[in-house]
Enzyme design. Structure first.
Site, PDB file in Angstrom:
ATOM      1  N   ASP A  44     -51.091 -11.148 -53.749  1.00  0.00           N
ATOM      2  CA  ASP A  44     -49.755 -11.030 -54.348  1.00  0.00           C
ATOM      3  C   ASP A  44     -48.862 -10.125 -53.495  1.00  0.00           C
ATOM      4  O   ASP A  44     -47.673  -9.951 -53.794  1.00  0.00           O
ATOM      5  CB  ASP A  44     -49.812 -10.591 -55.813  1.00  0.00           C
ATOM      6  CG  ASP A  44     -50.408  -9.220 -56.013  1.00  0.00           C
ATOM      7  OD1 ASP A  44     -50.906  -8.629 -55.028  1.00  0.00           O
ATOM      8  OD2 ASP A  44     -50.382  -8.723 -57.156  1.00  0.00           O
ATOM      9  N   SER A  45     -49.418  -9.605 -52.379  1.00  0.00           N
ATOM     10  CA  SER A  45     -48.573  -8.963 -51.359  1.00  0.00           C
ATOM     11  C   SER A  45     -47.549  -9.972 -50.848  1.00  0.00           C
ATOM     12  O   SER A  45     -46.556  -9.587 -50.230  1.00  0.00           O
ATOM     13  CB  SER A  45     -49.422  -8.428 -50.202  1.00  0.00           C
ATOM     14  OG  SER A  45     -50.282  -9.434 -49.714  1.00  0.00           O
ATOM     15  N   ASP A  83     -54.724 -14.348 -55.666  1.00  0.00           N
ATOM     16  CA  ASP A  83     -54.434 -13.269 -56.618  1.00  0.00           C
ATOM     17  C   ASP A  83     -53.793 -13.789 -57.898  1.00  0.00           C
ATOM     18  O   ASP A  83     -52.925 -14.681 -57.855  1.00  0.00           O
ATOM     19  CB  ASP A  83     -53.439 -12.282 -55.989  1.00  0.00           C
ATOM     20  CG  ASP A  83     -54.102 -11.004 -55.526  1.00  0.00           C
ATOM     21  OD1 ASP A  83     -55.188 -10.665 -56.024  1.00  0.00           O
ATOM     22  OD2 ASP A  83     -53.513 -10.337 -54.647  1.00  0.00           O
ATOM     23  N   LYS A 113     -58.546 -13.274 -57.723  1.00  0.00           N
ATOM     24  CA  LYS A 113     -58.694 -11.820 -57.689  1.00  0.00           C
ATOM     25  C   LYS A 113     -57.777 -11.220 -58.747  1.00  0.00           C
ATOM     26  O   LYS A 113     -56.662 -11.717 -58.938  1.00  0.00           O
ATOM     27  CB  LYS A 113     -58.355 -11.264 -56.307  1.00  0.00           C
ATOM     28  CG  LYS A 113     -58.436  -9.728 -56.235  1.00  0.00           C
ATOM     29  CD  LYS A 113     -58.438  -9.207 -54.818  1.00  0.00           C
ATOM     30  CE  LYS A 113     -57.082  -9.097 -54.178  1.00  0.00           C
ATOM     31  NZ  LYS A 113     -56.116  -8.233 -54.909  1.00  0.00           N
ATOM     32  N   GLU A 115     -56.665  -7.206 -60.702  1.00  0.00           N
ATOM     33  CA  GLU A 115     -56.693  -5.755 -60.534  1.00  0.00           C
ATOM     34  C   GLU A 115     -57.147  -5.045 -61.804  1.00  0.00           C
ATOM     35  O   GLU A 115     -56.840  -5.484 -62.907  1.00  0.00           O
ATOM     36  CB  GLU A 115     -55.290  -5.244 -60.149  1.00  0.00           C
ATOM     37  CG  GLU A 115     -54.822  -5.775 -58.809  1.00  0.00           C
ATOM     38  CD  GLU A 115     -53.477  -5.213 -58.376  1.00  0.00           C
ATOM     39  OE1 GLU A 115     -52.919  -4.325 -59.077  1.00  0.00           O
ATOM     40  OE2 GLU A 115     -52.976  -5.660 -57.333  1.00  0.00           O
ATOM     41  N   GLU A 183     -59.357  -0.262 -52.693  1.00  0.00           N
ATOM     42  CA  GLU A 183     -58.135   0.021 -51.920  1.00  0.00           C
ATOM     43  C   GLU A 183     -57.768   1.505 -51.955  1.00  0.00           C
ATOM     44  O   GLU A 183     -57.687   2.116 -53.024  1.00  0.00           O
ATOM     45  CB  GLU A 183     -56.962  -0.830 -52.443  1.00  0.00           C
ATOM     46  CG  GLU A 183     -55.676  -0.558 -51.654  1.00  0.00           C
ATOM     47  CD  GLU A 183     -54.604  -1.617 -51.807  1.00  0.00           C
ATOM     48  OE1 GLU A 183     -54.859  -2.675 -52.410  1.00  0.00           O
ATOM     49  OE2 GLU A 183     -53.480  -1.368 -51.296  1.00  0.00           O
TER      50      GLU A 183
HETATM   51  O1  KIV Z   1     -52.199  -8.679 -52.266  1.00  0.00           O
HETATM   52  C1  KIV Z   1     -52.934  -8.414 -51.304  1.00  0.00           C
HETATM   53  O2  KIV Z   1     -52.660  -8.787 -50.155  1.00  0.00           O
HETATM   54  C2  KIV Z   1     -54.145  -7.654 -51.577  1.00  0.00           C
HETATM   55  C3  KIV Z   1     -54.968  -7.188 -50.423  1.00  0.00           C
HETATM   56  C4  KIV Z   1     -54.251  -6.288 -49.505  1.00  0.00           C
HETATM   57  C5  KIV Z   1     -56.274  -6.617 -50.857  1.00  0.00           C
HETATM   58  O3  KIV Z   1     -54.456  -7.427 -52.695  1.00  0.00           O
END
Ligand code: KIV
Length: 261
Positions: A44-45, A83, A113, A115, A183
Site C-alpha cells: 500500500d506504499s 496489501d 498482507k 498490519e 518494520e
Molecule cells: O507497503 C509496502 O510497500 C510495505 C513494505 C515496505 C513492507 O508494506
C-alpha cells in the site's frame, strides 16, 4: 513452478535468505520477477510512491486491485502478495474475508498482507486462513497507524513496546500467518523474534538477523523523492531519466530527432 508459501518455511530452515520487492505496474513487475526476486509485494506504499499521497491511508481496495492485476500479468515466478488497504479489514473478520477474497479472485495474487497483530488481528488472520487465504503479517512500524505513532518512528525501543511486538508476532504465527514483516524495530528485537518463530520474518529497517529483506523498488532504483533512512539506493534512475528527457527535448528542439529533418 512459482514460489509457494510452503517453500518460504523450507528456506528459513535451510537459512536461505528471502528477497522481497514492491511493484505497482506491469513493466517493473516483469523486470524484478525475471531478475529472480522471491516475493513481489503490491504494497500500500503505492499510495505514497505511485499515487503521490502523504500517507498510505487514502488508498482504496479498487485502486490496489487495479494495480495488482497489472503486476500479476508481469509476475511468472515470484509469489505475489497484495496489501489490504487501511479500513478494508480492521472492522471485522467478515470485512477482511470479503476484501482479501476480492484480491485473490480478481487479481490472481497468492496471498494478502495486513498490519497489526494482537489481539484483534490474530482472530482475523485465523479466519482468513480457515477459508484458505494465505496471510503475511506486519508488525513494528505499521504505516497505517502513522497518526497514532506521531510519524514514521522506530518502534519497540522500550521494553514494553518490545514485549508487545513479540506477543503480536507470536499471535500472528499461532493464527496461521505464513510470514511476518518486521518494520523499523531494533535489530536485536528482530533477531529475537526471528529465533522464536517457525515462520520466516522479512525485515525492513530491522537489521540483518531476519530471514529475508524487503525494500520499496523505487528506493533501490533511486527514483523516490523521499525515502526512509534504512533504504539502500543501488542505482540513480532519477539522474538517468532526467538526462534522457533533457536529451530528447534538446534533439527535438534542434531538429535532430527524428533523423532526416
Ligand atoms: O507497503 C509496502 O510497500 C510495505 C513494505 C515496505 C513492507 O508494506
Amino acid at each position: 513452478m512459482s514460489v509457494t508459501t510452503q517453500q518460504l518455511s523450507q528456506w528459513k530452515q535451510q537459512s536461505r535468505r528471502i528477497t522481497v520487492l514492491t511493484a505497482y505496474e506491469y513493466a517493473i513487475a516483469q523486470l524484478i520477477d525475471q531478475a529472480g526476486i522471491d516475493i513481489v509485494l503490491v504494497g500500500d506504499s503505492l499510495a505514497m510512491v505511485g499515487l503521490g499521497y502523504d500517507t498510505t491511508l487514502p488508498l482504496t481496495l479498487d485502486e490496489i486491485i487495479h494495480h495488482a492485476k497489472a503486476v500479476r500479468r508481469g509476475v511468472k515466478q515470484a509469489l505475489l502478495v497484495v496489501d489490504l488497504p487501511f479500513l478494508t479489514y480492521q472492522e471485522s473478520p467478515q470485512q477482511a474475508i470479503h476484501s482479501a477474497g476480492r484480491i485473490l479472485k480478481e487479481t490472481g495474487a497468492q496471498g494478502v498482507k495486513l498490519e497489526g497483530g494482537y489481539p484483534a488481528m490474530a482472530e482475523t488472520v485465523s479466519q482468513l486462513v480457515q477459508v484458505g487465504i494465505p496471510v503475511m503479517g506486519h508488525v513494528g512500524l505499521t504505516p497505517q497507524s502513522v497518526h497514532q505513532f506521531g510519524g514514521y518512528r522506530k518502534q519497540g525501543k522500550t521494553s514494553d513496546q518490545a514485549a508487545r511486538i513479540i506477543a503480536e508476532a507470536i499471535a500472528l504465527e499461532q493464527a496461521g500467518a505464513f510470514s511476518i514483516v518486521l518494520e523499523h524495530i531494533p535489530s536485536d528485537l528482530a533477531q529475537n523474534i526471528t529465533q522464536k518463530l517457525g515462520i520466516p520474518t522479512i525485515g525492513i529497517g530491522a537489521g540483518g538477523g531476519c530471514d529475508g529483506q524487503v525494500l520499496v523498488t523505487s528506493d533501490i532504483l533511486g527514483l523516490s523523492a523521499r525515502q526512509p533512512p534504512f533504504a539502500k539506493t543501488y542505482t540513480n534512475l532519477q539522474q538517468t531519466i532526467t538526462q534522457a528527457v533533457q536529451e530528447f527535448c534538446t534533439e527535438v528542439r534542434e531538429g535532430k530527432f527524428p533523423p532526416g529533418n
